[in-house]
Scaffold this active site. Sequence first.
Site, PDB file in Angstrom:
ATOM      1  N   LYS A   1       0.872  -1.152   0.010  1.00 55.92           N
ATOM      2  CA  LYS A   1      -0.075  -0.139  -0.173  1.00 55.92           C
ATOM      3  C   LYS A   1       0.926   1.207   0.100  1.00 55.92           C
ATOM      4  O   LYS A   1       0.665   2.439  -0.718  1.00 55.92           O
ATOM      5  CB  LYS A   1      -0.925   0.067   1.282  1.00 55.92           C
ATOM      6  CG  LYS A   1      -1.610   1.237   1.757  1.00 55.92           C
ATOM      7  CD  LYS A   1      -2.525   1.711   0.409  1.00 55.92           C
ATOM      8  CE  LYS A   1      -3.201   3.042   0.774  1.00 55.92           C
ATOM      9  NZ  LYS A   1      -4.044   3.061  -0.298  1.00 55.92           N
TER      10      LYS A   1
ATOM     11  N   CYS B   1      -4.653  11.230   1.075  1.00 52.31           N
ATOM     12  CA  CYS B   1      -3.901  10.087   1.186  1.00 52.31           C
ATOM     13  C   CYS B   1      -2.420  10.155   0.904  1.00 52.31           C
ATOM     14  O   CYS B   1      -1.688  10.003   1.683  1.00 52.31           O
ATOM     15  CB  CYS B   1      -4.459   8.842   0.401  1.00 52.31           C
ATOM     16  SG  CYS B   1      -6.011   8.478   0.667  1.00 52.31           S
TER      17      CYS B   1
HETATM   18  C1  UGA Z   1      -4.961   7.870  -4.220  1.00 48.59           C
HETATM   19  C2  UGA Z   1      -4.588   6.965  -4.968  1.00 48.59           C
HETATM   20  O1  UGA Z   1      -4.933   6.997  -6.416  1.00 48.59           O
HETATM   21  C3  UGA Z   1      -5.449   5.422  -4.796  1.00 48.59           C
HETATM   22  O2  UGA Z   1      -5.239   4.494  -5.400  1.00 48.59           O
HETATM   23  C4  UGA Z   1      -5.378   5.165  -3.042  1.00 48.59           C
HETATM   24  O3  UGA Z   1      -6.356   4.079  -2.607  1.00 48.59           O
HETATM   25  C5  UGA Z   1      -5.867   6.370  -2.375  1.00 48.59           C
HETATM   26  O4  UGA Z   1      -5.139   7.632  -2.867  1.00 48.59           O
HETATM   27  C6  UGA Z   1      -5.609   6.130  -1.032  1.00 48.59           C
HETATM   28  O5  UGA Z   1      -4.492   5.876  -0.465  1.00 48.59           O
HETATM   29  O6  UGA Z   1      -6.435   6.016  -0.108  1.00 48.59           O
HETATM   30  P1  UGA Z   1      -6.927   9.853  -4.259  1.00 48.59           P
HETATM   31  O7  UGA Z   1      -6.250  10.756  -3.164  1.00 48.59           O
HETATM   32  O8  UGA Z   1      -8.327   9.852  -4.034  1.00 48.59           O
HETATM   33  O9  UGA Z   1      -6.475   8.288  -4.436  1.00 48.59           O
HETATM   34  O10 UGA Z   1      -6.851  10.599  -5.611  1.00 48.59           O
HETATM   35  P2  UGA Z   1      -6.141  10.549  -6.920  1.00 48.59           P
HETATM   36  O11 UGA Z   1      -6.946  10.504  -8.149  1.00 48.59           O
HETATM   37  O12 UGA Z   1      -5.064   9.577  -6.999  1.00 48.59           O
HETATM   38  O13 UGA Z   1      -5.194  11.987  -6.954  1.00 48.59           O
HETATM   39  C7  UGA Z   1      -4.443  12.459  -5.925  1.00 48.59           C
HETATM   40  C8  UGA Z   1      -3.826  13.637  -6.201  1.00 48.59           C
HETATM   41  O14 UGA Z   1      -2.776  13.624  -7.313  1.00 48.59           O
HETATM   42  C9  UGA Z   1      -4.852  14.804  -6.881  1.00 48.59           C
HETATM   43  O15 UGA Z   1      -4.451  16.112  -6.308  1.00 48.59           O
HETATM   44  C10 UGA Z   1      -4.590  14.915  -8.348  1.00 48.59           C
HETATM   45  O16 UGA Z   1      -4.684  15.946  -8.915  1.00 48.59           O
HETATM   46  C11 UGA Z   1      -3.053  14.576  -8.475  1.00 48.59           C
HETATM   47  N1  UGA Z   1      -2.682  13.862  -9.823  1.00 48.59           N
HETATM   48  C12 UGA Z   1      -2.989  12.855 -10.215  1.00 48.59           C
HETATM   49  C13 UGA Z   1      -1.782  14.851 -10.580  1.00 48.59           C
HETATM   50  O17 UGA Z   1      -1.283  15.940 -10.334  1.00 48.59           O
HETATM   51  N2  UGA Z   1      -1.384  14.181 -11.765  1.00 48.59           N
HETATM   52  C14 UGA Z   1      -1.756  12.915 -12.170  1.00 48.59           C
HETATM   53  O18 UGA Z   1      -1.430  12.271 -13.492  1.00 48.59           O
HETATM   54  C15 UGA Z   1      -2.817  12.176 -11.360  1.00 48.59           C
END
Ligand code: UGA
Length: 440
Positions: free
Chosen positions: A199, A255
């Site tokens: 994780k 997260c």
């Molecule tokens: C993240 C992980 O994607 C999940 O797999 C994990 O289960 C979860 O954390 C957790 O540990 O509970 P989440 O925080 O809901 O999920 O959202 P994401 O979609 O991963 O985005 C996280 C951040 O990264 C956001 O601020 C988003 O804008 C940023 N991001 C994401 C980017 O800047 N670029 C990207 O290409 C992808």
Amino acid sequence: MARIAIFGAGYVGLVTGACFADLGHDVVVRDVLPERIEQLQVGELPIYEPGLEEVLERSSDRISFTLDVREAVTGADFVYVAVGTPPTYAGDADLSAVWTVIDELPDDASATIVMKSTVPVGTGEKVRAALEARGLDSVGYVSNPEFTAEGTAVRDFMEPDRVVIGAFEDEDGDAVEALHTGIDAPVVRTDVNSAEMIKLAANAFLVTRISFINEIANVCELVGADVQHVATGVGLDHRLGPHFLRAGIGWGGSCFPKDSLALKQLAANSGYHFQLLNSVIEVNELQKRRVLQKLERHLGRLRGKRVALLGLAFKPNTDDMREAPSLVLASRLIAEGAEVRGWDPVARPEIQGVALCATPLEAVTGADAAVIVTEWPQLLELPTEEARKAMRHPLIVDGRNLLDPAAVRALGFAYEGTGRRISPTDVLPEAAEPELETSE
Ligand code: UGA
């Protein structure tokens, strides 16, 4: 079908509970917050998560909500722990809510404990030892980390890339695997420590990819390349893949920041300096602040300038404000003396000094710059002639590369994306010169 008690009615606990109920299990969700449980009991959702309401409605006869530990645990085959593990001041994961669940288990408990909350490696072993010290040797323990992302959590649970199960005893792992019958995904069976590490490593790898592409974007700006094209070209290499290569304003959320910090601290506490992860975190802090430099390049000093922050939640399709880059931006702008307006279609945060607006147009009216902080699709409609005329300076800083630069510029806006070629004509001549302090 099994009876499952879920401790914690947050994003993870509710999605886990609702989806297990949808798979046919009997679920009781327990939380310590009376208002949260009352809301759930009358069918209201305390969080915004697309699709969750429908799943809960569909399985309402198999899911209930309670404040009472004994009611939740009585007859349960499994106790899922899905409570928060926020960072302490030291950056370690705060496990107090996890320990409260373990301590509250009645002395005659016999259910298998399943850890869904993200915890440091070694937590399972500590819980196992604590259970044995209480004479609860027969209580099984399994690590079953979650990989759901907010906004797509229901789909991520029902159609996961993998299910990870780390157990001390094979039969406990088998039982947890059987709970997932109906979900078509590879199952990774391993020991508890490795499941806990999977994780943390997965989230650390994802943030490394984002910080990496963000740094490539920063270099692209200097050398005249376009990170969108670069990411496409890089991501088509099957060894690298296209995901998590969206350059932007930095990663936030409930997260990534806490888990990366927790892994950094776990390594440090174990005597290892995790240099790469340290840099990944630092790059992210700097990334959130780069918008200020862009605004200054166009507007000079920011004191007295009005800036609209568009999209406040840490990403679209959620109301979650935890570690949202908008919070850092707002406070930096206010510290510089700027006047800050905010708009978000779902999140209604109280950010000191930020006036919330009902529409993007209201937020940009009279503004010197509009910053796209979160890529809500509604913002695709932002660049209109009406919006340009309403702005004091028609400048859009697109922190998420949501808009088409050529189309936006054709409408008469100055446009700055992230990692995209900067057009020399974008710098507004009357605002480019930094204002000089004049002593009268
Ligand atoms: C993240 C992980 O994607 C999940 O797999 C994990 O289960 C979860 O954390 C957790 O540990 O509970 P989440 O925080 O809901 O999920 O959202 P994401 O979609 O991963 O985005 C996280 C951040 O990264 C956001 O601020 C988003 O804008 C940023 N991001 C994401 C980017 O800047 N670029 C990207 O290409 C992808």
